[in-house]
Design a protein around this motif. Structure first.
Motif, PDB file in Angstrom:
ATOM      1  N   GLY A 278      64.970  38.500  14.567  1.00  0.00           N
ATOM      2  CA  GLY A 278      65.155  37.653  15.734  1.00  0.00           C
ATOM      3  C   GLY A 278      66.490  36.927  15.761  1.00  0.00           C
ATOM      4  N   LEU A 279      67.343  37.183  14.782  1.00  0.00           N
ATOM      5  CA  LEU A 279      68.664  36.558  14.747  1.00  0.00           C
ATOM      6  C   LEU A 279      69.638  37.328  15.640  1.00  0.00           C
ATOM      7  CD1 LEU A 279      69.103  35.893  10.903  1.00  0.00           C
ATOM      8  CD2 LEU A 279      68.436  34.244  12.657  1.00  0.00           C
ATOM      9  N   PRO A 280      70.754  36.704  16.023  1.00  0.00           N
ATOM     10  CA  PRO A 280      71.800  37.461  16.709  1.00  0.00           C
ATOM     11  C   PRO A 280      72.252  38.650  15.854  1.00  0.00           C
ATOM     12  CG  PRO A 280      72.233  35.110  16.884  1.00  0.00           C
ATOM     13  CD  PRO A 280      71.073  35.259  15.949  1.00  0.00           C
ATOM     14  N   ASN A 281      72.603  39.757  16.508  1.00  0.00           N
ATOM     15  CA  ASN A 281      73.088  40.910  15.761  1.00  0.00           C
ATOM     16  C   ASN A 281      74.613  40.881  15.672  1.00  0.00           C
ATOM     17  OD1 ASN A 281      73.886  41.624  18.336  1.00  0.00           O
ATOM     18  ND2 ASN A 281      72.316  43.207  18.596  1.00  0.00           N
ATOM     19  N   ARG A 282      75.182  41.935  15.129  1.00  0.00           N
ATOM     20  CA  ARG A 282      76.630  41.952  14.897  1.00  0.00           C
ATOM     21  C   ARG A 282      77.452  41.791  16.184  1.00  0.00           C
ATOM     22  NH1 ARG A 282      79.708  44.643  10.580  1.00  0.00           N
ATOM     23  NH2 ARG A 282      81.878  44.778  11.216  1.00  0.00           N
ATOM     24  N   PRO A 283      77.175  42.578  17.270  1.00  0.00           N
ATOM     25  CA  PRO A 283      77.978  42.392  18.486  1.00  0.00           C
ATOM     26  C   PRO A 283      77.887  40.973  19.049  1.00  0.00           C
ATOM     27  CG  PRO A 283      76.755  44.453  18.587  1.00  0.00           C
ATOM     28  CD  PRO A 283      76.235  43.698  17.404  1.00  0.00           C
ATOM     29  N   HIS A 284      76.692  40.400  19.020  1.00  0.00           N
ATOM     30  CA  HIS A 284      76.530  39.046  19.550  1.00  0.00           C
ATOM     31  C   HIS A 284      77.286  38.036  18.683  1.00  0.00           C
ATOM     32  CE1 HIS A 284      73.617  35.807  21.276  1.00  0.00           C
ATOM     33  NE2 HIS A 284      74.797  35.793  21.852  1.00  0.00           N
ATOM     34  N   PHE A 285      77.246  38.233  17.376  1.00  0.00           N
ATOM     35  CA  PHE A 285      77.982  37.334  16.486  1.00  0.00           C
ATOM     36  C   PHE A 285      79.480  37.406  16.761  1.00  0.00           C
ATOM     37  CE2 PHE A 285      80.379  36.439  12.632  1.00  0.00           C
ATOM     38  CZ  PHE A 285      79.843  35.213  12.242  1.00  0.00           C
ATOM     39  N   LEU A 286      79.987  38.608  16.977  1.00  0.00           N
ATOM     40  CA  LEU A 286      81.413  38.757  17.257  1.00  0.00           C
ATOM     41  C   LEU A 286      81.801  38.042  18.543  1.00  0.00           C
ATOM     42  CD1 LEU A 286      81.941  42.511  16.261  1.00  0.00           C
ATOM     43  CD2 LEU A 286      82.631  40.468  14.981  1.00  0.00           C
ATOM     44  N   GLN A 287      80.923  38.068  19.547  1.00  0.00           N
ATOM     45  CA  GLN A 287      81.193  37.338  20.782  1.00  0.00           C
ATOM     46  C   GLN A 287      81.281  35.835  20.509  1.00  0.00           C
ATOM     47  OE1 GLN A 287      78.140  38.391  23.600  1.00  0.00           O
ATOM     48  NE2 GLN A 287      78.737  40.541  23.672  1.00  0.00           N
ATOM     49  N   ARG A 288      80.317  35.317  19.753  1.00  0.00           N
ATOM     50  CA  ARG A 288      80.308  33.887  19.457  1.00  0.00           C
ATOM     51  C   ARG A 288      81.503  33.496  18.591  1.00  0.00           C
ATOM     52  NH1 ARG A 288      74.092  31.778  18.513  1.00  0.00           N
ATOM     53  NH2 ARG A 288      73.204  32.662  20.422  1.00  0.00           N
ATOM     54  N   LEU A 289      81.872  34.363  17.673  1.00  0.00           N
ATOM     55  CA  LEU A 289      83.032  34.080  16.839  1.00  0.00           C
ATOM     56  C   LEU A 289      84.297  34.033  17.686  1.00  0.00           C
ATOM     57  CD1 LEU A 289      84.419  33.662  14.141  1.00  0.00           C
ATOM     58  CD2 LEU A 289      84.356  36.140  13.762  1.00  0.00           C
ATOM     59  N   SER A 290      84.426  34.929  18.655  1.00  0.00           N
ATOM     60  CA  SER A 290      85.592  34.926  19.538  1.00  0.00           C
ATOM     61  C   SER A 290      85.673  33.627  20.329  1.00  0.00           C
ATOM     62  CB  SER A 290      85.512  36.130  20.497  1.00  0.00           C
ATOM     63  OG  SER A 290      86.598  36.131  21.387  1.00  0.00           O
ATOM     64  N   THR A 345      76.141  29.396  13.947  1.00  0.00           N
ATOM     65  CA  THR A 345      75.448  30.645  14.265  1.00  0.00           C
ATOM     66  C   THR A 345      75.155  31.409  12.984  1.00  0.00           C
ATOM     67  OG1 THR A 345      76.585  30.834  16.404  1.00  0.00           O
ATOM     68  CG2 THR A 345      75.583  32.831  15.521  1.00  0.00           C
ATOM     69  N   VAL A 346      73.936  31.929  12.870  1.00  0.00           N
ATOM     70  CA  VAL A 346      73.600  32.845  11.784  1.00  0.00           C
ATOM     71  C   VAL A 346      73.175  34.160  12.410  1.00  0.00           C
ATOM     72  CG1 VAL A 346      71.229  31.943  11.688  1.00  0.00           C
ATOM     73  CG2 VAL A 346      72.157  33.239   9.752  1.00  0.00           C
ATOM     74  N   ALA A 347      73.649  35.262  11.838  1.00  0.00           N
ATOM     75  CA  ALA A 347      73.371  36.588  12.385  1.00  0.00           C
ATOM     76  C   ALA A 347      73.069  37.554  11.254  1.00  0.00           C
ATOM     77  CB  ALA A 347      74.560  37.093  13.203  1.00  0.00           C
ATOM     78  N   ARG A 348      72.359  38.610  11.588  1.00  0.00           N
ATOM     79  CA  ARG A 348      72.120  39.688  10.630  1.00  0.00           C
ATOM     80  C   ARG A 348      73.014  40.856  10.989  1.00  0.00           C
ATOM     81  NH1 ARG A 348      67.047  43.800  10.105  1.00  0.00           N
ATOM     82  NH2 ARG A 348      67.552  44.659   8.046  1.00  0.00           N
ATOM     83  N   PHE A 349      73.797  41.301  10.012  1.00  0.00           N
ATOM     84  CA  PHE A 349      74.707  42.423  10.234  1.00  0.00           C
ATOM     85  C   PHE A 349      74.026  43.760   9.969  1.00  0.00           C
ATOM     86  CE2 PHE A 349      79.468  41.373  10.412  1.00  0.00           C
ATOM     87  CZ  PHE A 349      79.232  40.432  11.388  1.00  0.00           C
ATOM     88  N   GLY A 350      72.922  43.743   9.257  1.00  0.00           N
ATOM     89  CA  GLY A 350      72.237  44.981   8.908  1.00  0.00           C
ATOM     90  C   GLY A 350      71.836  44.958   7.451  1.00  0.00           C
ATOM     91  N   GLY A 351      70.751  45.662   7.125  1.00  0.00           N
ATOM     92  CA  GLY A 351      70.282  45.670   5.746  1.00  0.00           C
ATOM     93  C   GLY A 351      69.982  44.262   5.276  1.00  0.00           C
ATOM     94  N   ASP A 352      70.551  43.891   4.124  1.00  0.00           N
ATOM     95  CA  ASP A 352      70.349  42.534   3.597  1.00  0.00           C
ATOM     96  C   ASP A 352      71.619  41.698   3.740  1.00  0.00           C
ATOM     97  OD1 ASP A 352      71.709  44.130   1.777  1.00  0.00           O
ATOM     98  OD2 ASP A 352      70.998  43.006   0.050  1.00  0.00           O
ATOM     99  N   GLU A 353      72.458  42.036   4.715  1.00  0.00           N
ATOM    100  CA  GLU A 353      73.706  41.316   4.950  1.00  0.00           C
ATOM    101  C   GLU A 353      73.550  40.349   6.120  1.00  0.00           C
ATOM    102  OE1 GLU A 353      76.887  44.712   3.411  1.00  0.00           O
ATOM    103  OE2 GLU A 353      76.588  44.372   5.562  1.00  0.00           O
ATOM    104  N   PHE A 354      73.888  39.096   5.886  1.00  0.00           N
ATOM    105  CA  PHE A 354      73.815  38.054   6.904  1.00  0.00           C
ATOM    106  C   PHE A 354      75.168  37.342   6.970  1.00  0.00           C
ATOM    107  CE2 PHE A 354      69.548  38.878   5.579  1.00  0.00           C
ATOM    108  CZ  PHE A 354      68.763  38.698   6.708  1.00  0.00           C
ATOM    109  N   VAL A 355      75.496  36.838   8.153  1.00  0.00           N
ATOM    110  CA  VAL A 355      76.760  36.139   8.353  1.00  0.00           C
ATOM    111  C   VAL A 355      76.476  34.811   9.050  1.00  0.00           C
ATOM    112  CG1 VAL A 355      79.089  36.268   9.298  1.00  0.00           C
ATOM    113  CG2 VAL A 355      77.930  38.344   8.596  1.00  0.00           C
ATOM    114  N   VAL A 356      77.152  33.758   8.590  1.00  0.00           N
ATOM    115  CA  VAL A 356      76.995  32.429   9.179  1.00  0.00           C
ATOM    116  C   VAL A 356      78.359  31.957   9.678  1.00  0.00           C
ATOM    117  CG1 VAL A 356      76.315  30.031   8.782  1.00  0.00           C
ATOM    118  CG2 VAL A 356      75.073  31.881   7.640  1.00  0.00           C
TER     119      VAL A 356
END
Length: 704
Positions: A278-290, A345-356
């Motif tokens: 239910g976390l933001p995914n990689r594309p959504h995280f990149l938008q928020r980071l921008s 923002t916290v997001a899941r990039f895939g597998g067990d990788e998460f980015v904050v």
């Protein structure tokens, strides 16, 4: 309206006439007003949400028309509900009737325009309410002038009160509607409905208060009075129905727009959200980071990217099953979500990788507060039925603008710092410029690996398995190697994880299988006794439903007999194997291909799974061989595995034998087959052929 409407001393006025209301029509008039109010505010919402001035203008006009027509329809419905003694069939002048609609539309439009401002000041709120009240009042009293009623007079105090009532109720409705935009989305429709009802009550309240100010006298004026083109009650009813239909049509339009907007939000939610956590995914995280980067540049603040990776997750996932792994990821995601700030923002990039993403930092060191919260959130163990698992993650940190000003570079740098933290067993690690070359190399190698499969940069070497008593070769294990055109030899410990991370492990595994079978057939045709050739199979390969068919096709195309092929599967990949995978292994075994468990002894689950699997061989992990000379516990494990394996009918091979002393030690523990550098390092095709006593044909390069 003329000032003489307040003068009740005229000699032409007769006695005061009595009036009555039709309750049904009164109720209908209030309902029309409320319905018009709700429709107008819904249109105003569309105006606020529009992304262009042109669209906002059209929605403003729509809201003004809906509200103005609603005020007009409510007024004349209420007038139809009211009958005066001797004037039961009231007629209305066409001109004032039509003109009365104008102030209602203009006042509504002005009020809605004030409401569309991003920030509503007190003066704007008061102005909007005043304009709406004036519009409602003007519409009412101009509409009253349309009546063919010469004896109409007003009580001045109640006249003023009617305007005050309209203003106060309009003020309440507009304020409530503005609050909608500051409250959670779940209450938006409810509050819009409530604000619309208040808007309708403002209209109805003003009308019926003004109705109390209206006095109807019989008149003694001589001769008929010209009123222009008259409108009868029946015609007025038809006109009201038309305007009510207009409001209904606008309401249906807005409802359809809301549904489309809801569908769009749902699609955006699916596109921007990781399905498991239910976390933001990689594309959504990149938008928020921008967006955050633009904000940091304007405000001259720092931000941090934290790249996180769960330690030992693969072991847990393979040993306890994917369902447990998924629950662990969900628990981890929930803890991360609970300890970050609203602006982060916290997001899941895939597998067990998460980015904050941590925003609005004054100093780089301020990010440590967020890191401490994350680490503290992982302290409590995760409990699943009989299991208690401890969460630990490695965190890599990059800082804007200290490390980079580009989004992609910040993520890569945080990723590189995370790998250092994992390698050095640290909780977290800041990015260092020294990591740049290493991280970029890893990223580049991940991209180059795909081309390596097509450009024949990969090749195979073979390490023999030997009979410990005679020293004779009994088989070979195929090992993939990568000769990079720029970086030279890339160790398997580097490119094998890259293959898993980039999703190329299945394609790489197919290439190895095809090369082994092709080379094996060439050796057999050359009269070389290879015994068998073992190939490592990754878990993603085995889990594919088409793997058995692919294996059968490769054996058929290359002409390599199945009895000479052995597939090695790691023990962790076989834990909690479902029935479908077990059936797949039986199919492979029925083809004549033998099966071995690699790295045996490192698993975390019950050994009872062995009796359900069609296994031919166990390969004892080399970690036990390292202590076979001095550690009685390693000796006990080796002996136990050998005794158990042989009693179950398995062959047992000891891996990682590097010295003569280790060979003698495992021999004394009962082992009969071994593999390791003591006997031979991985060899190329020509060396294998020479060692077997005859030259082999060169391997044809594969383009598949």
């Amino acid at each position: 309206m003329h000032i003489w409407r307040f003068d009740t001393s005229s000699p032409t006025l007769g006695p005061l006439l009595e009036g009555s209301h039709d309750p049904l029509l009164v109720t209908l008039s209030i309902a029309i007003a409320c319905f018009a109010g709700v429709t107008a505010l819904m249109l105003a919402d569309r105006m606020v949400a529009s992304d262009s001035a042109r669209n906002r203008a059209w929605w403003n006009i729509g809201g003004a028309v809906a509200m103005g027509c609603g005020i007009w329809a409510m007024h004349f419905t209420a007038m139809l509900a009211f009958s005066v003694e001797g004037h039961e069939h009231m007629e209305y002048s066409l001109g004032p009737t039509l003109v009365s609609m104008v102030p209602g539309i203009v006042g509504s439009g002005a009020a809605l325009y004030c409401m569309s401002r991003p920030k509503l000041t007190t003066s704007q709120l008061l102005l909007g309410a005043l304009l709406l009240a004036v519009g409602i009042g003007s519409m009412h009293y101009i509409g009253m002038e349309a009546m063919h009623m010469e004896g109409l007079r007003y009580d001045f105090p109640i006249f003023v009160l009617s305007i005050v009532v309209a203003f106060l109720l309009a003020l309440a409705a507009l304020y409530l509607h503005f609050r909608v935009r500051k409250l959670p989305a779940v209450s938006e429709k409810t509050l819009t409905l409530l604000a619309g009802v208040f808007m309708g009550l403002a209209v109805a309240g003003m009308h019926y208060t003004a109705r109390e100010a209206s006095l109807f006298y019989a008149t003694t004026a001589a001769g008929p009075v010209e009123h222009g083109m008259p409108i009868a009650n029946g015609t007025m009813t038809a006109i009201i129905v038309c305007f009510a239909a207009l409001i209904l049509g606008l309401s249906i339009l807005v409802a359809w727009m809301d549904r489309q907007k809801a569908v769009q939000r749902m699609l955006e939610q699916v596109a921007n959200t990781d399905a498991l956590t239910g976390l933001p995914n990689r594309p959504h995280f990149l938008q928020r980071l921008s967006v955050a980067l633009r904000h940091s540049r304007r405000s001259h603040t720092r931000l941090a990217v934290l790249f996180m990776d769960l330690n030992d997750f693969k072991i847990v996932n393979d040993s306890l099953g994917h369902a447990t792994g998924d629950r662990l990821l969900q628990e981890f995601a929930g803890r991360l979500r609970s300890c970050i700030r609203a602006q982060d923002t916290v997001a899941r990039f895939g597998g067990d990788e998460f980015v904050v993403l941590v925003r609005d930092l004054n100093m780089s060191e301020d990010v440590l507060k967020a890191v401490e919260r994350l680490l503290k959130a992982m302290e409590a163990p995760v409990e699943f039925e009989d299991w208690k698992l401890h969460l630990r993650a490695s965190i890599g940190i990059s800082i804007f603008p200290d490390d980079s000003e580009q989004a992609d570079e910040l993520i890569q740098q945080a990723d590189a710092a995370m790998y250092r933290a994992k390698t050095e067993q640290l909780d977290y690690c800041f990015f260092d410029k020294d990591l740049t070359d290493h991280s970029l190399l890893r990223v580049r190698l991940g991209n180059d690996l795909r081309d390596a499969l097509k450009q024949n940069q990969l090749f195979l070497q073979y390490q023999p398995l030997v009979d410990l008593h005679t020293g004779e070769w009994i088989g070979l294990e195929a090992l993939a190697r990568w000769q990079h055109p720029l970086e030279g030899n890339i160790p398997p410990g580097v490119f094998a994880p890259l293959a898993e991370r980039t999703g190329l492990v299945v394609q790489l595994g197919e290439w190895v299988l095809r090369q082994v079978c092709t080379q094996g057939r060439l050796w057999l045709e050359a009269g070389l006794d290879v015994g068998f050739i073992a190939v490592n199979i990754a878990a993603p390969q085995l889990s594919r439903t088409g793997f058995v068919a692919q294996l059968r096709q490769i054996l058929k195309e290359t002409g390599f007999p199945a009895r000479y092929l052995e597939l090695e599967i790691t023990e962790s990949s076989l834990m909690n194997t479902d029935q479908e995978s077990i059936d797949r292994l039986h199919e492979i075994r029925d083809m004549g291909v033998s099966l071995a468990i690699d790295d045996f002894g490192t698993g975390y689950s019950s050994l009872s799974y062995l009796k359900n699997l069609p296994i031919d061989k166990l390969k004892i992990d080399q970690s036990f061989v390292e202590g076979a000379l001095t550690d009685h516990r390693d000796q006990a494990v080796i002996r136990a595995i050998f005794d158990m394996g042989t009693s179950l009918g398995f062959d047992v091979v000891t891996e990682g034998i590097e010295t003569e002393e280790q060979e003698q030690a495992v021999l004394s523990l009962g082992c009969r087959m071994g593999q390791g550098f003591f006997f031979a390092r991985p060899l190329d095709v020509e060396t294998v052929a020479s060692a077997l006593g005859k030259a082999a044909r060169p391997t044809e390069p594969s383009t598949q």
